[in-house]
Design a protein around this motif. Sequence first.
Motif, PDB file in Angstrom:
ATOM      1  N   TYR A 299     -23.150 -34.095  93.680  1.00  0.00           N
ATOM      2  CA  TYR A 299     -23.297 -33.813  95.113  1.00  0.00           C
ATOM      3  C   TYR A 299     -23.785 -32.383  95.275  1.00  0.00           C
ATOM      4  CZ  TYR A 299     -20.886 -38.155  95.843  1.00  0.00           C
ATOM      5  OH  TYR A 299     -20.564 -39.487  95.822  1.00  0.00           O
ATOM      6  N   TRP A 300     -24.729 -32.199  96.196  1.00  0.00           N
ATOM      7  CA  TRP A 300     -25.318 -30.886  96.436  1.00  0.00           C
ATOM      8  C   TRP A 300     -25.181 -30.530  97.899  1.00  0.00           C
ATOM      9  CZ3 TRP A 300     -28.006 -27.788  92.808  1.00  0.00           C
ATOM     10  CH2 TRP A 300     -27.977 -28.301  91.514  1.00  0.00           C
ATOM     11  N   ALA A 301     -24.952 -29.248  98.161  1.00  0.00           N
ATOM     12  CA  ALA A 301     -24.837 -28.776  99.538  1.00  0.00           C
ATOM     13  C   ALA A 301     -26.115 -29.100 100.294  1.00  0.00           C
ATOM     14  CB  ALA A 301     -24.574 -27.276  99.564  1.00  0.00           C
TER      15      ALA A 301
ATOM     16  N   MET B  28     -24.326 -33.619  99.728  1.00  0.00           N
ATOM     17  CA  MET B  28     -25.045 -34.884  99.720  1.00  0.00           C
ATOM     18  C   MET B  28     -25.146 -35.435  98.292  1.00  0.00           C
ATOM     19  SD  MET B  28     -25.870 -34.823 102.982  1.00  0.00           S
ATOM     20  CE  MET B  28     -26.968 -36.207 103.091  1.00  0.00           C
ATOM     21  N   LYS B  29     -25.099 -36.757  98.165  1.00  0.00           N
ATOM     22  CA  LYS B  29     -25.239 -37.421  96.865  1.00  0.00           C
ATOM     23  C   LYS B  29     -26.633 -37.162  96.314  1.00  0.00           C
ATOM     24  CE  LYS B  29     -24.238 -40.601  93.704  1.00  0.00           C
ATOM     25  NZ  LYS B  29     -23.411 -40.215  92.604  1.00  0.00           N
ATOM     26  N   ALA B  30     -26.702 -36.827  95.036  1.00  0.00           N
ATOM     27  CA  ALA B  30     -27.990 -36.619  94.363  1.00  0.00           C
ATOM     28  C   ALA B  30     -27.899 -37.228  92.968  1.00  0.00           C
ATOM     29  CB  ALA B  30     -28.313 -35.133  94.276  1.00  0.00           C
TER      30      ALA B  30
ATOM     31  N   GLY C 286     -32.697 -24.438  97.182  1.00  0.00           N
ATOM     32  CA  GLY C 286     -31.671 -23.406  97.056  1.00  0.00           C
ATOM     33  C   GLY C 286     -30.265 -23.906  97.309  1.00  0.00           C
ATOM     34  N   CYS C 287     -30.069 -25.209  97.235  1.00  0.00           N
ATOM     35  CA  CYS C 287     -28.743 -25.801  97.464  1.00  0.00           C
ATOM     36  C   CYS C 287     -27.863 -25.609  96.233  1.00  0.00           C
ATOM     37  CB  CYS C 287     -28.893 -27.282  97.772  1.00  0.00           C
ATOM     38  SG  CYS C 287     -29.937 -27.625  99.191  1.00  0.00           S
ATOM     39  N   GLU C 288     -26.572 -25.591  96.456  1.00  0.00           N
ATOM     40  CA  GLU C 288     -25.610 -25.428  95.368  1.00  0.00           C
ATOM     41  C   GLU C 288     -24.885 -26.742  95.102  1.00  0.00           C
ATOM     42  OE1 GLU C 288     -22.911 -22.325  96.401  1.00  0.00           O
ATOM     43  OE2 GLU C 288     -24.506 -20.862  96.668  1.00  0.00           O
TER      44      GLU C 288
ATOM     45  N   ARG D 176     -32.187 -34.539  92.331  1.00  0.00           N
ATOM     46  CA  ARG D 176     -31.510 -33.258  92.107  1.00  0.00           C
ATOM     47  C   ARG D 176     -32.451 -32.059  92.216  1.00  0.00           C
ATOM     48  NH1 ARG D 176     -30.212 -33.376  86.834  1.00  0.00           N
ATOM     49  NH2 ARG D 176     -31.762 -31.830  86.346  1.00  0.00           N
ATOM     50  N   THR D 177     -33.636 -32.171  91.654  1.00  0.00           N
ATOM     51  CA  THR D 177     -34.556 -31.031  91.685  1.00  0.00           C
ATOM     52  C   THR D 177     -34.982 -30.671  93.104  1.00  0.00           C
ATOM     53  OG1 THR D 177     -36.424 -32.492  91.251  1.00  0.00           O
ATOM     54  CG2 THR D 177     -35.440 -31.402  89.346  1.00  0.00           C
TER      55      THR D 177
END
Length: 150
Positions: A81-83, A49-51, A63-65, A56-57
């Motif tokens: 992008y974060w899982a 997903m876009k962050a 716990g996303c990567e 982001r925090t």
Amino acid sequence: MPTLPAFVLHCLELLAPLGAVRARRMFGGYGLYIDEVFVALIADERLYMKADEASRTTFERAGCEPFAYSRRDRSAVTLGYWAAPEQALDSPSAMAPWARLSLAAALRAKGSKPAAKAPRSAATARSAGAAKRRPAAAKASKARSPSGRG
């Protein structure tokens, strides 16, 4: 139109409550759009997903990567992008807060970029070129006219 993989269809279903969704094949994966705004990507059967700085925090605390890939020189590149959290993949209602975060980040990013110029059609380019040439042609005809009036 080729059929989309089951995971891509599932992700589109998860995002659908937020607007018109579509997937586009890119770079060996898929880009996902909500109302024509790029909000997520799928790579190796994983939804990212876009962050941005504002969101982001939230992804980190869950716990996303981050999405990352290696360049040819083996240096790592991390994008914004974060899982998605695993539990968010269970249902549209579980995905909704994450999808809203992603859409908000994408809209902020879109708003911070300068507007792209609209591509000119060939006809527009020709008429613009003709308009630029007209004054010179008019000057030439005035020079030839005995009265100077064209």
